[in-house]
Design a protein around this motif. Sequence first.
Motif, PDB file in Angstrom:
ATOM      1  N   PRO A  75     -33.731  -1.102  10.176  1.00 39.64           N
ATOM      2  CA  PRO A  75     -32.652  -0.630   9.307  1.00 39.64           C
ATOM      3  C   PRO A  75     -33.006   0.658   8.570  1.00 39.64           C
ATOM      4  N   GLN A  76     -34.283   0.890   8.336  1.00 36.51           N
ATOM      5  CA  GLN A  76     -34.685   2.110   7.631  1.00 36.51           C
ATOM      6  C   GLN A  76     -34.478   3.358   8.500  1.00 36.51           C
ATOM      7  N   LEU A  77     -34.582   3.192   9.826  1.00 34.04           N
ATOM      8  CA  LEU A  77     -34.376   4.325  10.729  1.00 34.04           C
ATOM      9  C   LEU A  77     -32.912   4.748  10.717  1.00 34.04           C
ATOM     10  N   GLY A  78     -32.016   3.775  10.666  1.00 31.40           N
ATOM     11  CA  GLY A  78     -30.589   4.087  10.562  1.00 31.40           C
ATOM     12  C   GLY A  78     -29.943   4.532  11.860  1.00 31.40           C
ATOM     13  N   LEU A  79     -30.447   4.090  12.976  1.00 30.24           N
ATOM     14  CA  LEU A  79     -29.880   4.455  14.275  1.00 30.24           C
ATOM     15  C   LEU A  79     -28.607   3.640  14.528  1.00 30.24           C
ATOM     16  N   ASP A  80     -27.532   4.310  14.893  1.00 29.97           N
ATOM     17  CA  ASP A  80     -26.272   3.639  15.230  1.00 29.97           C
ATOM     18  C   ASP A  80     -26.301   3.351  16.727  1.00 29.97           C
ATOM     19  N   TYR A  81     -26.701   2.118  17.085  1.00 28.00           N
ATOM     20  CA  TYR A  81     -26.898   1.780  18.493  1.00 28.00           C
ATOM     21  C   TYR A  81     -25.599   1.821  19.295  1.00 28.00           C
ATOM     22  N   ALA A 111     -41.226  10.969  19.125  1.00 26.56           N
ATOM     23  CA  ALA A 111     -40.508  12.197  18.752  1.00 26.56           C
ATOM     24  C   ALA A 111     -39.082  11.852  18.345  1.00 26.56           C
ATOM     25  N   ILE A 112     -38.559  12.653  17.450  1.00 25.55           N
ATOM     26  CA  ILE A 112     -37.149  12.613  17.076  1.00 25.55           C
ATOM     27  C   ILE A 112     -36.682  14.054  17.059  1.00 25.55           C
ATOM     28  N   LYS A 113     -35.638  14.331  17.832  1.00 23.49           N
ATOM     29  CA  LYS A 113     -35.089  15.687  17.894  1.00 23.49           C
ATOM     30  C   LYS A 113     -33.585  15.610  17.693  1.00 23.49           C
ATOM     31  N   SER A 114     -33.023  16.672  17.191  1.00 26.12           N
ATOM     32  CA  SER A 114     -31.573  16.797  17.104  1.00 26.12           C
ATOM     33  C   SER A 114     -31.149  17.963  17.975  1.00 26.12           C
ATOM     34  N   LEU A 115     -30.112  17.728  18.780  1.00 25.73           N
ATOM     35  CA  LEU A 115     -29.619  18.762  19.680  1.00 25.73           C
ATOM     36  C   LEU A 115     -28.101  18.637  19.755  1.00 25.73           C
ATOM     37  N   GLY A 117     -25.960  18.042  17.553  1.00 29.98           N
ATOM     38  CA  GLY A 117     -25.469  16.900  16.796  1.00 29.98           C
ATOM     39  C   GLY A 117     -25.913  15.555  17.326  1.00 29.98           C
ATOM     40  N   ASN A 118     -26.583  15.536  18.479  1.00 31.28           N
ATOM     41  CA  ASN A 118     -27.105  14.298  19.060  1.00 31.28           C
ATOM     42  C   ASN A 118     -28.542  14.102  18.583  1.00 31.28           C
ATOM     43  N   ASP A 119     -28.908  12.846  18.328  1.00 29.56           N
ATOM     44  CA  ASP A 119     -30.298  12.511  18.002  1.00 29.56           C
ATOM     45  C   ASP A 119     -30.975  12.006  19.267  1.00 29.56           C
ATOM     46  N   ILE A 120     -32.153  12.538  19.557  1.00 29.04           N
ATOM     47  CA  ILE A 120     -32.916  12.138  20.727  1.00 29.04           C
ATOM     48  C   ILE A 120     -34.198  11.487  20.230  1.00 29.04           C
ATOM     49  N   LEU A 121     -34.397  10.255  20.640  1.00 33.16           N
ATOM     50  CA  LEU A 121     -35.500   9.431  20.161  1.00 33.16           C
ATOM     51  C   LEU A 121     -36.408   9.087  21.333  1.00 33.16           C
ATOM     52  N   ASP A 122     -37.683   9.461  21.246  1.00 28.49           N
ATOM     53  CA  ASP A 122     -38.671   9.136  22.275  1.00 28.49           C
ATOM     54  C   ASP A 122     -39.566   8.016  21.761  1.00 28.49           C
ATOM     55  N   ILE A 123     -39.607   6.913  22.531  1.00 31.89           N
ATOM     56  CA  ILE A 123     -40.400   5.748  22.159  1.00 31.89           C
ATOM     57  C   ILE A 123     -41.445   5.508  23.239  1.00 31.89           C
ATOM     58  N   ARG A 124     -42.694   5.376  22.817  1.00 33.35           N
ATOM     59  CA  ARG A 124     -43.793   5.067  23.744  1.00 33.35           C
ATOM     60  C   ARG A 124     -44.141   3.594  23.590  1.00 33.35           C
ATOM     61  N   GLY A 125     -44.186   2.873  24.703  1.00 32.90           N
ATOM     62  CA  GLY A 125     -44.576   1.471  24.692  1.00 32.90           C
ATOM     63  C   GLY A 125     -45.900   1.298  25.409  1.00 32.90           C
ATOM     64  N   GLU A 126     -46.908   0.849  24.684  1.00 33.54           N
ATOM     65  CA  GLU A 126     -48.226   0.585  25.275  1.00 33.54           C
ATOM     66  C   GLU A 126     -48.280  -0.897  25.644  1.00 33.54           C
ATOM     67  N   LEU A 142     -33.972   7.671  24.217  1.00 31.62           N
ATOM     68  CA  LEU A 142     -32.644   7.231  23.820  1.00 31.62           C
ATOM     69  C   LEU A 142     -31.908   8.402  23.185  1.00 31.62           C
ATOM     70  N   VAL A 143     -30.635   8.531  23.507  1.00 35.25           N
ATOM     71  CA  VAL A 143     -29.810   9.594  22.948  1.00 35.25           C
ATOM     72  C   VAL A 143     -28.693   8.948  22.145  1.00 35.25           C
ATOM     73  N   SER A 144     -28.658   9.255  20.863  1.00 37.35           N
ATOM     74  CA  SER A 144     -27.585   8.786  19.992  1.00 37.35           C
ATOM     75  C   SER A 144     -26.555   9.911  19.922  1.00 37.35           C
TER      76      SER A 144
END
Length: 150
Positions: A75-81, A111-115, A117-126, A142-144
């Motif tokens: 919830p702290q990240l605030g991503l609208d899935y 990474a978190i980028k904005s392009l 108006g879109n948010d681009i979220l890179d998640i690494r899973g080990e 993921l692209v919001s």
Amino acid sequence: MALDQSFVGRTYPPTAPYEVGREKIREFAEAIGDANPAYVDQEAVKALGHPDVIAPPTFVFAITFKAAGQVVEDPQLGLDYSRVVHGDQKFVYTRPVRAGDRLSVTSTIEAIKSLAGNDILDIRGEVHDATGEHVVTAWTKLVSRAPEEA
């Protein structure tokens, strides 16, 4: 609203172990139409030097994407899935996933980028097995999508 850059580097707790079963591997291989005997035939896979049947390379997506849910649901990240689409996926293996593995995933926001108006979220899973051995690293993009303007 752009996602908070301070989340880059945040690591989430490892998931509960997922036990990889022969039947799950067989079902997955059938679903993707891959008839490789290494996915279903114990004798064939032993001839290749593996102790048990191995999973197709994309099999691990099911557990790494589920683990990424810890990030998505933070919830702290605030991503609208409801606005999220899957942008990309990449795997780098240390060894194949095998039947009998008990795999846990630790997710980190890379990474978190904005392009536009879109948010681009890179998640690494080990992904590690029950002994702590590294099995695979998975990257999920993921692209919001930006809210539509009225």
